[in-house]
Design a protein around this motif. Structure first.
Motif, PDB file in Angstrom:
ATOM      1  N   LEU A  29       0.791  -1.248   0.080  1.00  0.00           N
ATOM      2  CA  LEU A  29       0.074   0.097  -0.145  1.00  0.00           C
ATOM      3  C   LEU A  29       0.838   1.433   0.061  1.00  0.00           C
ATOM      4  N   LEU A  30       0.824   1.972  -0.947  1.00  0.00           N
ATOM      5  CA  LEU A  30       1.538   3.278  -1.071  1.00  0.00           C
ATOM      6  C   LEU A  30       0.903   4.277  -0.843  1.00  0.00           C
ATOM      7  N   ARG A  31       1.195   5.480   0.014  1.00  0.00           N
ATOM      8  CA  ARG A  31       0.365   6.473   0.367  1.00  0.00           C
ATOM      9  C   ARG A  31       1.468   7.750   0.068  1.00  0.00           C
ATOM     10  N   GLY A  32       0.778   8.861  -0.116  1.00  0.00           N
ATOM     11  CA  GLY A  32       1.531  10.066  -0.491  1.00  0.00           C
ATOM     12  C   GLY A  32       0.593  11.292  -0.517  1.00  0.00           C
ATOM     13  N   PHE A  33       1.097  12.436  -0.431  1.00  0.00           N
ATOM     14  CA  PHE A  33       0.407  13.675  -0.713  1.00  0.00           C
ATOM     15  C   PHE A  33      -0.105  13.983  -2.129  1.00  0.00           C
ATOM     16  N   VAL A  34      -1.347  14.592  -2.287  1.00  0.00           N
ATOM     17  CA  VAL A  34      -1.789  14.723  -3.760  1.00  0.00           C
ATOM     18  C   VAL A  34      -0.396  15.620  -4.620  1.00  0.00           C
ATOM     19  N   GLY A  35      -0.277  15.198  -5.765  1.00  0.00           N
ATOM     20  CA  GLY A  35       0.971  15.570  -6.555  1.00  0.00           C
ATOM     21  C   GLY A  35       2.268  15.319  -6.129  1.00  0.00           C
ATOM     22  N   THR A  36       2.341  14.266  -4.894  1.00  0.00           N
ATOM     23  CA  THR A  36       3.630  13.860  -4.810  1.00  0.00           C
ATOM     24  C   THR A  36       3.858  12.721  -5.767  1.00  0.00           C
ATOM     25  N   PRO A  37       4.896  12.418  -6.528  1.00  0.00           N
ATOM     26  CA  PRO A  37       5.370  11.488  -7.526  1.00  0.00           C
ATOM     27  C   PRO A  37       5.265  10.122  -6.801  1.00  0.00           C
TER      28      PRO A  37
END
Length: 236
Positions: A29-37
């Motif tokens: 499961l990958l998570r990140g902020f909007v716009g983060t590549p």
């Protein structure tokens, strides 16, 4: 600026055996902020080669749902075909739990037809046929003959189980004795069409028994159908 601190939808990443559907590792499961590549790499697994990816391997987190599947195939497997056909066995034939796997169960008797569902051509030039869940046989042109359909010639075709007498049984208790966690086909008649599945350990209500012309025992389970007797244990 607000979006830079907004968490995007997570991305599920699956590494899967393309032929069996088994996961080669726990889904990630990958998570990140909007716009983060993000960048998903093709991992290497022992005895497997990468086949294809379904989904974006590179991009940026956003608010849309995403999943990525990376598919692999065993190095020893070449061509894989899903096909429905029949093999006539002229001699007793050993079953295996996998392609080039371990021998299991009592050998199938000679003189019978078996229905196949998948054929694997290995890198060694061998052909393996799946005849049931986790049950394979190795093709031998000297002892087997393949048919697209059951032949109508009475000298070749097996006698349908429905032409044989079914011994009525008074609701005997039984249990499926197969492979832990695996399912087994149930048929409308011996060597007939699959009409469902039962799982290892499932309790059965046996109402009939049939010994076919090939010496194979079949049990009739109430509300289910016929099951090969090799995988049924009667409870005393």
């Amino acid at each position: 600026m607000a979006d830079s601190f907004k968490t995007g939808n997570p991305i599920w990443v699956y590494y899967t055996d393309i032929d069996t559907g088994a996961n080669l590792r726990v889904p990630q499961l990958l998570r990140g902020f909007v716009g983060t590549p993000f960048n998903i790499v093709e991992l290497k697994f022992p005895n497997y080669r990468f086949i294809k990816a379904d989904g974006q391997l590179n991009g940026s987190f956003d608010m849309q749902p995403h999943s990525v599947h990376l598919y692999y195939r065993r190095n020893s497997w070449g061509e894989v075909q899903n096909l429905a056909m029949y093999l006539k066995l002229s001699t007793p034939t050993q079953l295996f739990d996998d392609v080039d796997g371990m021998p299991v169960d009592t050998p199938l008797p000679g003189g019978i037809f078996v229905k196949t569902f998948q054929r694997i051509a290995t890198q060694k030039g061998e052909f393996w046929y799946e005849v049931n869940a986790d049950r394979w046989l190795k093709y031998d042109s000297n002892t087997m003959k393949d048919f697209k359909e059951l032949p109508s010639d009475d000298s070749l075709a097996p006698k349908p189980g429905t032409q044989l007498a079914i011994l009525p049984l008074n609701h005997l208790k039984a249990v499926v004795d197969y492979v832990q966690g695996k399912k087994l086909d149930v048929y409308d008649q011996p060597y007939g069409q699959s009409v469902g599945k039962v799982i290892d350990g499932e309790r059965l209500d046996i109402i009939g028994k049939l010994n076919d012309n090939n010496g194979v025992v079949w049990y009739q389970a109430k509300d289910l159908g016929f099951i090969n007797g090799s995988y049924v244990n009667l409870i005393q």
